[in-house]
Scaffold this active site. Sequence first.
Site, PDB file in Angstrom:
ATOM      1  N   GLY A   8       5.016   2.558   1.504  1.00 33.07           N
ATOM      2  CA  GLY A   8       6.005   3.439   0.896  1.00 33.07           C
ATOM      3  C   GLY A   8       6.377   4.568   1.840  1.00 33.07           C
ATOM      4  N   SER A  13       0.847  -1.203   0.000  1.00 34.70           N
ATOM      5  CA  SER A  13       0.000   0.000   0.000  1.00 34.70           C
ATOM      6  C   SER A  13       0.873   1.240   0.000  1.00 34.70           C
ATOM      7  CB  SER A  13      -0.888   0.001   1.234  1.00 34.70           C
ATOM      8  OG  SER A  13      -0.111   0.310   2.378  1.00 34.70           O
ATOM      9  N   LYS A  14       0.213   2.356  -0.214  1.00 33.31           N
ATOM     10  CA  LYS A  14       0.911   3.628  -0.204  1.00 33.31           C
ATOM     11  C   LYS A  14       1.560   3.868   1.168  1.00 33.31           C
ATOM     12  CE  LYS A  14      -0.485   8.404  -0.310  1.00 33.31           C
ATOM     13  NZ  LYS A  14       0.793   8.834   0.256  1.00 33.31           N
ATOM     14  N   ARG A  15       0.877   3.395   2.192  1.00 37.28           N
ATOM     15  CA  ARG A  15       1.417   3.592   3.541  1.00 37.28           C
ATOM     16  C   ARG A  15       2.761   2.878   3.737  1.00 37.28           C
ATOM     17  NH1 ARG A  15      -2.907   1.716   6.658  1.00 37.28           N
ATOM     18  NH2 ARG A  15      -4.296   2.699   5.161  1.00 37.28           N
TER      19      ARG A  15
END
Length: 505
Positions: free
Chosen positions: A266, A262-264
């Site tokens: 990253g 997920s973006k989190r």
Amino acid sequence: MTQRKVRVRFAPSPTGALHIGGVRTALYNYLFAKQNGGDLILRIEDTDSQRFVPGAEAYIIEALTWLGIHFDEGVGFGGNYGPYRQSERREIYKKYVDQLLEAGHAYIAFDTPQELEAKRKEIPNFQYDASTRMQMRNSLTLSPEETKALIDAGNQYVVRVKIEPNEDVHVHDLIRGEVVINSSILDDKVLYKSADQLPTYHLANIVDDHLMEVTHVIRGEEWLPSAPLHVLLYRYFGWADTMPQFAHLSLLLKPEGNGKLSKRDGDRLGFPVFPLEWHDPKTGDVSSGYRESGYLPEAVVNFLALLGWNPGNDQEVMSMDELIKAFNLAHCSKSGAKFDYEKGKWFNHQYIQRKDNKEIAALFMPILKEHGVEADPAYVEKVVGMMKDRVSFIKELWNVCAFFFVAPTEYDEKTRKKRWKEDSAAQLTEFIEVLRAHEPFDIESTENVAKAWIESKGYHLGNIMNATRLALVGEGKGPHIFDITEALGKEETIRRIQRAIDVLG
Ligand code: GLU
């Protein structure tokens, strides 16, 4: 059946920045199309106006163009099967909705959100399907006259597919093999909504695959649950003999391997999950991108290609052409691929080593400029050729080779203590005279002359070389001393040594 030309599509919904997993899907479609002499289509699936994000479409095109993933047809590319934006195809879908209604494979439903909510409370695990549809307010339970009257009175409705229960639906998946799903677990999906006069994803996606003569549907595994409906609708429409083949790609997993990337992740671990920097128009948030973080597009492509696929041998560095030749859907893994972003850095390092020094110099010039350095391109080319094996990113070149462009004004204290000896000043003063008399100033002859002089004097080679390095670089690092002297040239070399003598004494 005659062999059809391979036609595949990448069909993103413009709901935000394209996630790196979506980029991989586009890449695999591209590799497959090119390998088979086929066409790759870019179709924008924008029928969900609620989730539409301005700028997302342009972002997708820019990102894939940057990576060298080229389309033969589609939004922004033209072609004979357009329009390629689903919001521009409303009229087309209406006809297919009517066809299903007439054939009895779909029906009109008037249930309001409140009525549906009430049913969900009444029946545990409620699903709109063969087991419940006869309890609902739809054209199967109402008479044709009642149905018509409700529509004429302006009531909103949806069209639902009528799934026949108790049938095994076979999905032939090139990665997963034969997947069999019993139709009883499927629900009567909404295909069309009168409120916005638009089909849903389910209908538009499938009708377009047919109309655009798509032969293979290569997409993320999260779409596997939609595949049985694909199969059934192709059959209901009478298109079964041109059914596309499916390939559902496994997920990209968190670097630790548990759960979806997920973006989190990253944000947490400090790597981009988007190809380009993304400015969210709603929140104003800025997310980092591979491009802006200094990745070369070839490295990103190579890295992504090997996340979930391998060529069957241990080759890792592969150009786009090599990937096209070697790609094989059957070698895609069924299980998720851990997102090893360190490997992404490794690929970037590899591609920097392979890239022409001239190109690297051109990429490095703007960074030099930011540091106030105007340098001769030929000199920059020479320096990056010497130093690129030490970096994974172009921007790191500044840290390792600034001294080639800016003479040291300070000397690293620790190195000075260790390397600048009592007699360094006197010896280097003599060394300057040796260098001044020496011509030409190339690596080999300068090294020979210096070493002969040191030997004839009985000086300590290491001491002189270390002190010279401190004078030229300002600290104890850097490449071979005579590579540096040659690059800097005689005048600059002597100037730096003299300055160190003056400052350090
Ligand atoms: N619009 C879907 C998406 O956003 C496409 C799924 C498919 O490729 O069929 O990924």
